[in-house]
Enzyme design. Structure first.
Site, PDB file in Angstrom:
ATOM      1  N   ARG A 170      -1.491  -2.488 -18.498  1.00 10.53           N
ATOM      2  CA  ARG A 170      -2.727  -1.590 -18.638  1.00 10.53           C
ATOM      3  C   ARG A 170      -2.664  -0.605 -17.620  1.00 10.53           C
ATOM      4  O   ARG A 170      -2.555  -0.903 -16.353  1.00 10.53           O
ATOM      5  CB  ARG A 170      -3.739  -2.756 -18.533  1.00 10.53           C
ATOM      6  N   TYR A 192       0.686  -1.204   0.023  1.00 11.00           N
ATOM      7  CA  TYR A 192       0.069   0.135   0.113  1.00 11.00           C
ATOM      8  C   TYR A 192       0.826   1.356  -0.055  1.00 11.00           C
ATOM      9  O   TYR A 192       1.792   1.234   0.694  1.00 11.00           O
ATOM     10  CB  TYR A 192      -1.008   0.035   1.048  1.00 11.00           C
ATOM     11  N   GLU A 200      -0.662   4.783  -0.495  1.00 14.33           N
ATOM     12  CA  GLU A 200      -1.164   6.188  -0.805  1.00 14.33           C
ATOM     13  C   GLU A 200      -0.349   7.250  -0.620  1.00 14.33           C
ATOM     14  O   GLU A 200       0.549   7.374   0.212  1.00 14.33           O
ATOM     15  CB  GLU A 200      -2.570   6.294   0.008  1.00 14.33           C
ATOM     16  N   ASP A 250      -6.177  13.553 -25.304  1.00 14.87           N
ATOM     17  CA  ASP A 250      -6.203  11.990 -24.757  1.00 14.87           C
ATOM     18  C   ASP A 250      -5.553  11.213 -25.907  1.00 14.87           C
ATOM     19  O   ASP A 250      -6.012  11.269 -27.038  1.00 14.87           O
ATOM     20  CB  ASP A 250      -7.791  11.663 -24.654  1.00 14.87           C
ATOM     21  N   THR A 305      -3.599   6.253 -22.016  1.00 19.75           N
ATOM     22  CA  THR A 305      -3.167   4.946 -21.603  1.00 19.75           C
ATOM     23  C   THR A 305      -1.778   4.565 -21.759  1.00 19.75           C
ATOM     24  O   THR A 305      -1.075   4.983 -22.344  1.00 19.75           O
ATOM     25  CB  THR A 305      -3.975   3.597 -22.272  1.00 19.75           C
ATOM     26  N   LYS A 325      -1.571   0.522 -25.082  1.00 16.85           N
ATOM     27  CA  LYS A 325      -1.829   0.335 -26.392  1.00 16.85           C
ATOM     28  C   LYS A 325      -0.489   0.476 -27.078  1.00 16.85           C
ATOM     29  O   LYS A 325       0.344  -0.371 -27.333  1.00 16.85           O
ATOM     30  CB  LYS A 325      -2.765   1.423 -26.940  1.00 16.85           C
TER      31      LYS A 325
END
Ligand code: DSN
Length: 426
Positions: free
Chosen positions: A228, A47, A49, A193, A219, A222
């Site tokens: 991903r 974790y 954060e 984008d 992203t 691609k």
């Protein structure tokens, strides 16, 4: 320890499917073994954060290192002054930017979904369309290209707070300079984008949005060929919406707002195993081999689009500048839907996706088009000579769409061809 055969047998079937078929989904690719290794690593247990050096948990010294590497490599790749590598996906990168720059109800303007836009650019069924007031621009029916004059006309009337460049099914480059001029006329933010063409932009094969846009999202899986995920970036050129006098001040202010938009705005713990894999992928994209790969992707797409045109298909905008093409089936086969073609091609181990075309008269579930891309087959090692062969397979099946024997015959040829392009080390 006993393996979970239920799950791993399914994974093995998926591995075989990927190995034996021709993958033409424009948004897909095959990552390297090292990217996969990082994704499946112990980093998944942590974790973290917050951001490197400013976490809400102890024990983050090593995930800090990989996240900082991902940040530094991404900045180098795009020449960005600030980046965030934590968005879990492209849609979440967009959501974080909207949360930062827009208030609920604010107008923003993006490409219509049925003209090649994306769900997260204002579709009514997405939070971007539910929380804000989207206005659409379109492509020209004749040319298939974005109609910038019309865009300007609508923008001057509607005065959206944000203008958005980018698409998921558009084969042409973008005029970011023109869009910035439109945005400046109405005091709007300009966002791009680049989820689809990011890899081509990174190596200089398409126009650079970072020179003109206030913020750029993408992203990473691609054309960038990473795990991903999503990213947000800022380039040098930034107007001064917060009244600061120096560029540095603006970047600092905006970047901290975008950071807060991602966490705690829309996400909790970052996926540090994915971020480590992003670092690996960005490192790969900085190598010369990646530029050669992207050039081949573009070359393959161009040859494939021309091969379809030679066989009498209507390729929207009559070609491509990037890694994909959109075929309007209605010209050659008015009775056959994109859905039917997608389903029949899958039986021959050829994967494409049905897609609406501009001014489509069918629903998205039927669709009159096919979207086809070359990133994945180029990763497999396919070159110019293979493109007409693939187009021929597809054309044979569409031309005799209900012929089951033909599908079996083509499938055998597809599998034999793909066995010459091995992948996956382990
Ligand atoms: N699903 C992606 C694509 O195929 O373009 C966009 O989110």
């Amino acid at each position: 320890m006993k393996r979970d055969s239920q799950v791993f047998e399914i994974i093995e079937k998926e591995r075989q499917r990927q190995m034996s078929g021709i993958e033409l989904i424009a948004s897909e690719n095959f990552v390297s073994d090292e990217v996969m290794e990082a994704m499946g690593s112990v980093m998944t247990n942590k974790y973290a954060e917050g951001y490197p050096g400013k976490r809400y948990y102890g024990g983050c010294q090593f995930v800090d290192e990989t996240e900082q590497l991902a940040i530094d490599r991404l900045k180098e790749l795009f020449g960005a002054v600030w980046v965030n590598v934590q968005p879990h996906s492209g849609a979440q990168a967009n959501m974080a930017v909207f949360l930062t720059l827009l208030k609920p109800g604010d107008k923003f303007m993006g490409l219509d979904l049925s003209h090649g836009g994306h769900l997260s650019h204002g579709s009514k069924v997405n939070s971007s369309g539910m929380l804000y007031s989207p206005i659409a621009y379109e492509v020209d029916e004749e040319t298939g290209m974005v109609d910038y004059d019309k865009m300007e006309e609508i923008a001057l009337i509607e005065k959206p707070k944000l203008l958005l460049a980018g698409a998921s099914a558009y084969s042409r480059d973008w005029d970011y300079k023109r869009m910035r001029a439109i945005a400046d006329k109405i005091g709007a933010f300009l966002m791009a984008d680049i989820a689809h063409p990011a890899g081509l932009i990174a190596v200089g094969l398409l126009n650079d949005p970072l020179k003109y846009c206030h913020v750029v999202t993408s992203t990473t899986h691609k054309t960038l060929r990473g795990p991903r995920g999503g990213i947000i970036m800022m380039g040098e050129d930034f107007e001064n919406p917060f009244g600061k006098t120096t560029m540095k001040g603006v970047v600092r202010k905006m970047s901290s707002l975008f950071d807060s938009g991602v966490f705690p705005g829309i996400q909790g713990g970052p996926l540090e195993h994915i971020i480590a894999a992003k670092a690996v992928a960005f490192g790969e994209a900085l190598q010369k081999e990646y530029k050669d790969y992207m050039k081949q992707v573009k070359k393959n797409a161009n040859i494939m689009a021309n091969a379809f045109i030679d066989k009498g298909y209507h390729v929207i905008s009559d070609g491509t500048d990037n890694h994909l093409m959109l075929i309007d089936l209605r010209t050659k086969f008015p009775e056959i839907t994109g859905r039917k073609v997608e389903n029949r091609l899958v039986l021959a181990d050829i994967t494409v996706n049905k897609n609406m075309v501009p001014f489509d008269n069918r629903s998205p579930f039927q669709a009159s088009g096919l979207r086809i891309g070359t990133p994945a087959i180029t990763t497999r090692g396919m070159k110019e000579d293979h493109m007409p062969v693939i187009v021929d397979f597809i054309d044979q099946i569409i031309s005799d769409i209900d012929n089951d024997e033909l599908i079996i015959k083509v499938k055998e040829q597809v599998n034999a061809m793909m066995s010459e392009f091995p992948m996956f080390a382990g």
